[in-house]
Design a protein around this motif. Structure first.
Motif, PDB file in Angstrom:
ATOM      1  N   LEU A  11     -43.203  14.074  63.644  1.00  0.00           N
ATOM      2  CA  LEU A  11     -42.134  13.651  62.746  1.00  0.00           C
ATOM      3  C   LEU A  11     -42.675  13.289  61.371  1.00  0.00           C
ATOM      4  CD1 LEU A  11     -39.717  11.584  64.967  1.00  0.00           C
ATOM      5  CD2 LEU A  11     -39.405  13.832  63.954  1.00  0.00           C
ATOM      6  N   SER A  12     -43.800  12.612  61.341  1.00  0.00           N
ATOM      7  CA  SER A  12     -44.429  12.292  60.064  1.00  0.00           C
ATOM      8  C   SER A  12     -44.812  13.563  59.321  1.00  0.00           C
ATOM      9  CB  SER A  12     -45.673  11.426  60.277  1.00  0.00           C
ATOM     10  OG  SER A  12     -45.322  10.235  60.924  1.00  0.00           O
ATOM     11  N   PHE A  13     -45.348  14.521  60.055  1.00  0.00           N
ATOM     12  CA  PHE A  13     -45.733  15.812  59.489  1.00  0.00           C
ATOM     13  C   PHE A  13     -44.508  16.531  58.931  1.00  0.00           C
ATOM     14  CE2 PHE A  13     -46.502  20.392  60.422  1.00  0.00           C
ATOM     15  CZ  PHE A  13     -47.506  20.600  59.493  1.00  0.00           C
ATOM     16  N   LEU A  14     -43.422  16.540  59.683  1.00  0.00           N
ATOM     17  CA  LEU A  14     -42.202  17.212  59.235  1.00  0.00           C
ATOM     18  C   LEU A  14     -41.629  16.573  57.989  1.00  0.00           C
ATOM     19  CD1 LEU A  14     -40.221  18.000  62.482  1.00  0.00           C
ATOM     20  CD2 LEU A  14     -41.108  19.610  60.821  1.00  0.00           C
ATOM     21  N   PHE A  15     -41.688  15.266  57.905  1.00  0.00           N
ATOM     22  CA  PHE A  15     -41.156  14.582  56.735  1.00  0.00           C
ATOM     23  C   PHE A  15     -41.886  15.042  55.479  1.00  0.00           C
ATOM     24  CE2 PHE A  15     -40.691  10.987  53.808  1.00  0.00           C
ATOM     25  CZ  PHE A  15     -39.306  10.958  53.750  1.00  0.00           C
ATOM     26  N   VAL A  84     -30.179  17.152  54.045  1.00  0.00           N
ATOM     27  CA  VAL A  84     -29.854  16.085  54.997  1.00  0.00           C
ATOM     28  C   VAL A  84     -30.670  14.835  54.698  1.00  0.00           C
ATOM     29  CG1 VAL A  84     -29.940  15.405  57.436  1.00  0.00           C
ATOM     30  CG2 VAL A  84     -29.233  17.721  56.800  1.00  0.00           C
ATOM     31  N   LYS A  85     -29.981  13.709  54.679  1.00  0.00           N
ATOM     32  CA  LYS A  85     -30.649  12.416  54.525  1.00  0.00           C
ATOM     33  C   LYS A  85     -30.871  11.754  55.886  1.00  0.00           C
ATOM     34  CE  LYS A  85     -30.346   8.067  52.031  1.00  0.00           C
ATOM     35  NZ  LYS A  85     -29.576   7.292  51.046  1.00  0.00           N
ATOM     36  N   GLU A 111     -33.512   8.902  59.644  1.00  0.00           N
ATOM     37  CA  GLU A 111     -34.459   9.830  59.024  1.00  0.00           C
ATOM     38  C   GLU A 111     -33.907  11.243  59.062  1.00  0.00           C
ATOM     39  OE1 GLU A 111     -38.080   9.345  61.209  1.00  0.00           O
ATOM     40  OE2 GLU A 111     -38.251   7.233  60.693  1.00  0.00           O
ATOM     41  N   VAL A 112     -34.575  12.139  58.351  1.00  0.00           N
ATOM     42  CA  VAL A 112     -34.157  13.537  58.287  1.00  0.00           C
ATOM     43  C   VAL A 112     -34.547  14.304  59.552  1.00  0.00           C
ATOM     44  CG1 VAL A 112     -36.221  14.344  57.095  1.00  0.00           C
ATOM     45  CG2 VAL A 112     -34.070  15.554  56.756  1.00  0.00           C
ATOM     46  N   ASN A 113     -35.322  13.696  60.427  1.00  0.00           N
ATOM     47  CA  ASN A 113     -35.744  14.304  61.687  1.00  0.00           C
ATOM     48  C   ASN A 113     -35.244  13.448  62.846  1.00  0.00           C
ATOM     49  OD1 ASN A 113     -37.464  16.288  60.330  1.00  0.00           O
ATOM     50  ND2 ASN A 113     -38.663  14.500  59.791  1.00  0.00           N
ATOM     51  N   GLU A 134     -25.592  11.728  57.405  1.00  0.00           N
ATOM     52  CA  GLU A 134     -25.438  11.626  55.955  1.00  0.00           C
ATOM     53  C   GLU A 134     -26.178  12.776  55.275  1.00  0.00           C
ATOM     54  OE1 GLU A 134     -26.244   8.399  52.358  1.00  0.00           O
ATOM     55  OE2 GLU A 134     -26.793   7.873  54.405  1.00  0.00           O
ATOM     56  N   PHE A 135     -25.477  13.425  54.363  1.00  0.00           N
ATOM     57  CA  PHE A 135     -26.100  14.431  53.508  1.00  0.00           C
ATOM     58  C   PHE A 135     -26.637  13.742  52.264  1.00  0.00           C
ATOM     59  CE2 PHE A 135     -23.268  17.333  55.848  1.00  0.00           C
ATOM     60  CZ  PHE A 135     -24.132  18.372  56.115  1.00  0.00           C
ATOM     61  N   ASN A 136     -27.613  14.363  51.627  1.00  0.00           N
ATOM     62  CA  ASN A 136     -28.062  13.890  50.326  1.00  0.00           C
ATOM     63  C   ASN A 136     -26.972  14.196  49.308  1.00  0.00           C
ATOM     64  OD1 ASN A 136     -30.646  12.655  50.667  1.00  0.00           O
ATOM     65  ND2 ASN A 136     -31.460  14.671  51.166  1.00  0.00           N
ATOM     66  N   PRO A 137     -26.906  13.428  48.217  1.00  0.00           N
ATOM     67  CA  PRO A 137     -25.852  13.637  47.216  1.00  0.00           C
ATOM     68  C   PRO A 137     -25.792  15.092  46.737  1.00  0.00           C
ATOM     69  CG  PRO A 137     -27.066  11.629  46.735  1.00  0.00           C
ATOM     70  CD  PRO A 137     -27.799  12.323  47.865  1.00  0.00           C
TER      71      PRO A 137
END
Length: 151
Positions: A11-15, A84-85, A111-113, A134-137
């Protein structure tokens, strides 16, 4: 235990990967596939087996179905592009007797993941629900990837 630790590391890697993946509301799919390819490489190198991979567009929620067996500990990893937020995931087991879906695990992090780890007690059909909380603005759609993994 090893799989759970490894999943958190992924997950850290994906972020970090998602910081460069930007193709929302456009026509480019390569960034989400590239993020997934890096995960496939990492899982393969660590001797983990990927038993399902999917990619799709998401506007609010999607569902994925798979039979899971009790002799494996599964991790189901969802990841999305920069549209995606907050991505969440729910895992349901189908009860044949009652003919209904029962929630057995979920990821409600912000998180996004999203990751759900689960060891089934019976061989059954499972449903994964991927939810954009939640989506990003400026975004109303995004691309996501989903992987089912076990040792």
């Amino acid at each position: 235990m090893y799989l759970k630790f490894w999943t958190i590391a992924i997950l850290s890697f994906l972020f970090a990967i998602n910081a460069n993946a930007q193709c929302i509301n456009g026509v480019k799919s390569y960034p989400i596939y590239k993020a997934g390819a890096q995960l496939v490489d990492k899982f393969d190198n660590d001797g983990l087996e990927i038993v399902r991979i999917e990619y799709d567009l998401i506007f609010s929620a999607k569902e994925s179905f798979r039979n899971l067996a009790p002799n494996w500990d599964y991790s189901i990893i969802g990841f999305a592009d920069n549209g995606v937020k907050d991505l969440n995931m729910k895992l349901y087991e189908y009860d044949d007797l009652l003919e209904k879906w029962n929630l057995v695990a979920e990821d409600t992090s912000t998180e996004v993941n999203a990751v759900v780890s689960y060891k089934p007690s019976v061989n059954a059909m499972y449903k994964v629900e991927i939810l954009v909380q939640e989506f990003n603005p400026g975004y109303t759609a995004a691309r996501y990837g989903l992987m089912y993994v076990h040792e």
